[in-house]
Design a protein around this motif. Structure first.
Motif, PDB file in Angstrom:
ATOM      1  N   SER B  19     -92.594-115.980 -81.222  1.00 51.53           N
ATOM      2  CA  SER B  19     -91.542-114.891 -81.046  1.00 51.53           C
ATOM      3  C   SER B  19     -91.996-113.362 -81.034  1.00 51.53           C
ATOM      4  N   GLU B  26     -92.701-108.226 -73.736  1.00 50.98           N
ATOM      5  CA  GLU B  26     -91.750-107.526 -72.778  1.00 50.98           C
ATOM      6  C   GLU B  26     -91.800-106.729 -73.452  1.00 50.98           C
ATOM      7  N   GLU B  40     -88.012-106.216 -65.244  1.00 44.70           N
ATOM      8  CA  GLU B  40     -87.020-107.749 -65.819  1.00 44.70           C
ATOM      9  C   GLU B  40     -87.855-108.656 -65.846  1.00 44.70           C
ATOM     10  N   ASN B  44     -89.592-110.772 -68.548  1.00 45.83           N
ATOM     11  CA  ASN B  44     -89.914-112.190 -69.267  1.00 45.83           C
ATOM     12  C   ASN B  44     -90.882-113.325 -69.180  1.00 45.83           C
ATOM     13  N   ASN B  47     -92.926-112.682 -71.965  1.00 45.61           N
ATOM     14  CA  ASN B  47     -93.269-113.191 -72.765  1.00 45.61           C
ATOM     15  C   ASN B  47     -93.393-114.795 -72.468  1.00 45.61           C
ATOM     16  N   VAL B  48     -92.810-115.331 -71.481  1.00 42.34           N
ATOM     17  CA  VAL B  48     -93.572-116.846 -71.405  1.00 42.34           C
ATOM     18  C   VAL B  48     -95.121-116.935 -71.095  1.00 42.34           C
ATOM     19  N   THR B  51     -96.072-116.710 -74.915  1.00 43.42           N
ATOM     20  CA  THR B  51     -95.877-117.992 -75.411  1.00 43.42           C
ATOM     21  C   THR B  51     -96.750-119.145 -75.237  1.00 43.42           C
ATOM     22  N   LEU B 121     -96.746-117.962 -62.617  1.00 44.87           N
ATOM     23  CA  LEU B 121     -96.983-116.719 -62.735  1.00 44.87           C
ATOM     24  C   LEU B 121     -97.774-116.067 -63.135  1.00 44.87           C
TER      25      LEU B 121
END
Lengths: 111, 142
Positions: B19, B26, B40, B44, B47-48, B51, B121
């Motif tokens: 996180s 982010e 936005e 995301n 972040n994805v 992770t 992505l």
């Protein structure tokens, strides 16, 4: 992992009280779902209203629960997907697998 | 001065840091100068991707070894964002990992979506050996 569990008649409502559902906590959700279906529950709603972020492990935990439910003629339904979470379901095409409702009340009413 | 930013972070080989790293990705997207796209969405995505890349390093490359670490490097220039995630493991063949299928049965696989998500992505992804381990390098045009 913080999950609020309550019974609504024959259906179990699980509210995931976490901002993230990822590889760090997804196994707990998977285990919770497997325990519920293993105990003979016929329907579970997982409400993701508070979840802002999901990764492939979080999706995998839900798929595992879905398979477990299907194998026992039970149902796993979802509600409250935020836009970023919804986009992950769409990216992986998993929106075609799950019944997804806007609110948990809608999901509960669908049984 | 050239508008370039580089961040380097080392974290222990544990998923509790996902996180933290995701949030850094982010925040970077939300503060990116001169970016005219959907912030936005980019936030995301970073972040994805961070992770997924970290989980790959922690669980697969570093095989869950708590004595290992993951090194993350984020470089942003005017027109490109580069994410590098270094592991200390044996490595794997990125090209041998197929994209998941989308027929009814394949959709019910519980794993195998991480690399697909990263490939989808980002604009380019490669994985190669470096001294002491490997690096998963992911690039995105801005």
């Amino acid at each position: 992992m913080n999950i609020k569990q309550e019974e609504q008649g024959a259906i179990v409502l699980l509210q995931v009280k976490e901002e993230r559902l990822d590889a760090h906590n997804a196994d707990e959700l998977k285990q919770t779902l497997n325990n519920l279906f293993g105990a003979g529950k016929s329907g579970v709603v997982v409400d993701l209203k508070e979840v802002r972020f999901i990764d492939s492990s979080g999706l995998g935990a839900l798929v595992s629960g879905f398979k477990n439910a299907s194998a026992r003629q039970a149902d796993l339904k979802l509600s409250g997907l935020q836009s970023q979470v919804k986009s992950m379901f769409e990216l992986t095409r998993l929106h075609r697998v799950f019944e997804i409702y806007t609110t948990m009340d809608d999901a509960l009413a669908s049984f | 001065m050239k508008n370039e930013l580089e961040i380097q972070i080392k974290v222990p080989n544990q998923t509790c840091y996902l996180s933290l790293i995701g949030r850094i990705g982010e925040d970077l997207a939300l503060q990116l100068q001169g970016f005219s796209g959907d912030r936005e969405a980019l936030a995301n995505q970073l972040n994805v991707v961070l992770t997924e890349a970290m989980v790959n390093a922690i669980r697969h490359a570093n095989a869950g070894d708590p004595d290992k670490q993951v090194d993350i490097r984020i470089t942003i220039s005017d027109n490109e964002l580069v994410l590098q995630v270094f592991d200390q493991g044996q490595g794997f063949d990125l090209n041998s990992i197929p994209d998941p299928g989308f027929d009814e049965e394949e959709l019910l696989e519980t794993g195998g979506r991480g690399i697909y998500i990263i490939r989808t992505l980002m604009d380019s992804v490669n994985y190669r050996r470096v001294p002491g381990g490997n690096v998963l390098e992911m690039r995105k045009r801005l």
